[in-house]
Structures are given as structure tokens and as C-alpha cells.
Write a protein that holds these residues in place. Sequence first.
Motif, mmCIF file in Angstrom:
data_model
loop_
_atom_site.group_PDB
_atom_site.id
_atom_site.type_symbol
_atom_site.label_atom_id
_atom_site.label_comp_id
_atom_site.label_asym_id
_atom_site.label_seq_id
_atom_site.Cartn_x
_atom_site.Cartn_y
_atom_site.Cartn_z
ATOM 1 N N ILE A 56 0.851 -1.187 0.000
ATOM 2 C CA ILE A 56 0.000 0.000 0.000
ATOM 3 C C ILE A 56 0.887 1.237 0.000
ATOM 4 C CG2 ILE A 56 -1.816 1.250 1.198
ATOM 5 C CD1 ILE A 56 -2.598 -1.411 2.486
ATOM 6 N N LYS A 68 -4.368 9.744 -0.188
ATOM 7 C CA LYS A 68 -4.970 8.680 -0.977
ATOM 8 C C LYS A 68 -4.040 7.479 -1.004
ATOM 9 C CE LYS A 68 -8.420 10.182 -4.326
ATOM 10 N NZ LYS A 68 -8.783 10.228 -5.765
ATOM 11 N N ASN A 69 -4.647 6.324 -1.252
ATOM 12 C CA ASN A 69 -3.874 5.092 -1.352
ATOM 13 C C ASN A 69 -3.871 4.572 -2.784
ATOM 14 O OD1 ASN A 69 -3.475 5.153 1.366
ATOM 15 N ND2 ASN A 69 -4.805 3.421 1.842
ATOM 16 N N ILE A 70 -2.773 3.976 -3.186
ATOM 17 C CA ILE A 70 -2.755 3.069 -4.320
ATOM 18 C C ILE A 70 -2.157 1.769 -3.818
ATOM 19 C CG2 ILE A 70 -2.524 4.880 -6.077
ATOM 20 C CD1 ILE A 70 0.447 4.152 -6.238
ATOM 21 N N TYR A 71 -2.409 0.693 -4.531
ATOM 22 C CA TYR A 71 -1.795 -0.552 -4.124
ATOM 23 C C TYR A 71 -1.195 -1.240 -5.335
ATOM 24 C CZ TYR A 71 -5.789 -3.216 -5.946
ATOM 25 O OH TYR A 71 -6.737 -3.779 -6.762
ATOM 26 N N LYS A 92 -5.437 2.569 -8.158
ATOM 27 C CA LYS A 92 -5.976 3.464 -7.138
ATOM 28 C C LYS A 92 -7.068 2.774 -6.333
ATOM 29 C CE LYS A 92 -4.930 7.814 -9.480
ATOM 30 N NZ LYS A 92 -5.473 9.089 -10.003
ATOM 31 N N PHE A 93 -7.159 3.183 -5.071
ATOM 32 C CA PHE A 93 -8.185 2.662 -4.178
ATOM 33 C C PHE A 93 -9.060 3.824 -3.734
ATOM 34 C CE2 PHE A 93 -9.981 0.444 -0.527
ATOM 35 C CZ PHE A 93 -10.145 -0.821 -1.059
ATOM 36 N N SER A 96 -8.548 5.573 2.003
ATOM 37 C CA SER A 96 -7.447 5.062 2.813
ATOM 38 C C SER A 96 -7.971 4.009 3.780
ATOM 39 C CB SER A 96 -6.778 6.203 3.593
ATOM 40 O OG SER A 96 -6.253 7.169 2.710
ATOM 41 N N TRP A 118 -12.142 -7.327 0.892
ATOM 42 C CA TRP A 118 -11.671 -6.871 -0.413
ATOM 43 C C TRP A 118 -10.889 -7.980 -1.094
ATOM 44 C CZ3 TRP A 118 -6.515 -3.973 -0.724
ATOM 45 C CH2 TRP A 118 -6.211 -3.636 -2.051
ATOM 46 N N PRO A 120 -8.350 -8.357 -4.042
ATOM 47 C CA PRO A 120 -7.530 -7.648 -5.035
ATOM 48 C C PRO A 120 -7.543 -8.306 -6.412
ATOM 49 C CG PRO A 120 -6.332 -7.926 -2.974
ATOM 50 C CD PRO A 120 -7.553 -8.776 -2.886
ATOM 51 N N ARG A 123 -11.064 -7.335 -7.563
ATOM 52 C CA ARG A 123 -11.308 -5.934 -7.156
ATOM 53 C C ARG A 123 -12.716 -5.731 -6.606
ATOM 54 N NH1 ARG A 123 -8.181 -2.658 -12.022
ATOM 55 N NH2 ARG A 123 -6.417 -4.100 -12.149
ATOM 56 N N ILE A 125 -15.320 -5.378 -3.522
ATOM 57 C CA ILE A 125 -15.337 -4.932 -2.130
ATOM 58 C C ILE A 125 -16.715 -5.213 -1.552
ATOM 59 C CG2 ILE A 125 -15.026 -3.003 -0.546
ATOM 60 C CD1 ILE A 125 -13.377 -1.615 -2.676
#
Length: 350
Positions: A56, A68-71, A92-93, A96, A118, A120, A123, A125
Motif C-alpha cells: 500500500i 490517498k492510497n494506491i496498491y 488506485k483505491f 485510505s 476486499w 484484489p 477488485r 469490495i
Amino acid sequence: MSYDLCEELILEIFSRLPSKSLLRFRSVSKSLCACIDSPDFIRLHTLQSPKKVLIIHQFPYEREEHLKNIYTLHAQGQFPNNPHNTGIQQIKFPFSFKIVGSCNGIICICGNGDLHLWNPSTRRIVTIHDLSSWCRRYYECISAGVLGFGFDPIIDDYKILRITTPTSYIYSMKTRTRREIASPVTSLITFVKLDQCLFNGALHWAVKRYLTDARDECDYFIMKFDLSLEVFSMIELPEPRWETSVVTIIKGCLGVISSDNHDRSWIWVRREDNNTDSWSVAYKLDTNPFKGAGRVFQITPNDELLYSVHCNGIRVYNLGTKGLSRLVAWSELPSTSLIDMDVCVENLGW
């Protein structure tokens, strides 16, 4: 299915393909779609899927007033060590979050005021609005609530646990209901390390307890929760007075990382799951590179440990060479930091 190859061989080949390809193959025919969507194939594919590391990244946006988060997902040996690496996809997610735990490729996260499951790989949720109060109070103090996540193989059910006083709770994803369960003996518990370790159908945490009201003496142990029996138990450590904050899996065994009075690291493994006397020293280090470590994973067979350090990125330590390196963020995103990670596999079922 009618193919030139036998069905068993086709299933074996397909079970080794990435989930992205299989999701695309579902549109080829109804019979192939039914095969890929079947519980038996999903289970086989998850078992065959190689482990990947989810990292993350957090970066500021809108004049640095928000984060913001990306993973990113990384196969073994493909970790970000070049800030200009453009070969790894950044995803992008929407908000956070903090990782509670992962199991079978499903990651339980706490963010945006709710708990979520979630996947991945797909994708997808799933938000559990019923447990929003659990997410708002998520600390290391047992009185405020400690969360856990895992899978019950006996009844094929994912479960979320909340440990608190005077009552703990278990939430079933199969029935979408929660129940009260007996809490652990809270007089023995002072602080619980939030980073869980899922091993052999049970959740494990490192626990610190004070032995006197003056808090001048303390020791450490492992708190265990069996996801099928839904009971707590305690595992004594080989050196209970040494500081122990990491429970992980080392060489296929339950392991802990402790530091002695000379700030040296000791890595112990428990060879037999139900035998307290089966602890043995796997590694002894003259330094303590794991000070402040969060999640720790043995990700390669060549004695490398990947671990996160609170507010200080993600590191790789080679137990053989004693070499230490850091993973890096991309230069394309200014002020990006690596804040958390987990190990997961691909899962088509969610």
C-alpha cells in the motif's frame, strides 16, 4: 465439457493460470464459465496460486490536505527497488484503509468508517455496515477492541473477531450475523499487537502483560483463537521476559521474534503445534533489525524476511547475509510513502 484434452488435465492447466485470464475465459462458453465458477475449481485455483505481496502506497493530493492510497501486487523477487520502475501497475483505491488481516486472497480492511472484505484479484469490495462501530474503535488496548479475520474450514465460513471486555464477538460472513463469545482472561492482558498471524486455522497475537500494579515487571505470551472451536487459549513463550512483538510463520512453523536485554534478535520456531516444549532457535542475530516491525513474512526460500516498520517504510532482511534493504516508492508520485503490506493469493470466489 467436450474437449480434445480430458477434463482433469484442463482443470489442472486452468488452475495455474492467473485470475485475470480466467475471468476473461468465462465468456468463452457456458460450460467453461460453470467450470471456472464452481467451488471445487475456485478452491483448487486458490491452492495453486503463488503468493503475492500487496503493498500500500500513500500520497497527498488536493494541496496535500488529504491522503490517498494506491496498491500494487508483486510476485516473489519483483519488489519495488527502483523509483523509476514503470513496469508495475499502480491501482488506485477509493479510500485510505488499515489492514486487519488476510486469508485465502481475501483481505479484511478498516477504512471509510466501515469494515470491508476486499479481493484484489477481482477488485470486489464487500462492505459490512453492521460492524462500523468495530472500525471506529480499533486499538491495541484490549478494552477498546482488537480485530481479527480468518477462515473456518469446518463450515466453510469467513469470520471477523472483535476482542474486548467484558464480552467478545464473532461475525459470520455466511449468515451475516454476530454472536457473543467468551472473552480471554483480560487480567492477563495489557497490550495486544494488532498484527495478527493466521496459522493452522487459528489467529495468533503477541501480548504484553504487566505482572504488578506498579507496572515495573512484564512478560509476553501468544494469545490464540481457534476459528472453528471459537475459544481462546494461551501459548507460553520460550523466553517470556524478552520483548516479543512479532508472531509470524517461519519455515512452515509458528514463529516469534524476540529481543534480549542486549538488544539482539532471536527467532524461535515451534516445531509441534500443541507442544510448548518444541520451541527451538532458528536464527540468532547480534543486532535487532526488527525493532518497531509490524507484519513480518518469509517470502522466499532463501532466508529473506519482508517486514513493515511503523512510519518508516518496508524493508527486506536477509538472515543469511545479514543484508538490509528498503523498498522504494515511485518518483512519479511526489511525497509517496509505503505504509503497509500483506501477503495474499488469488481468489476467484469473491
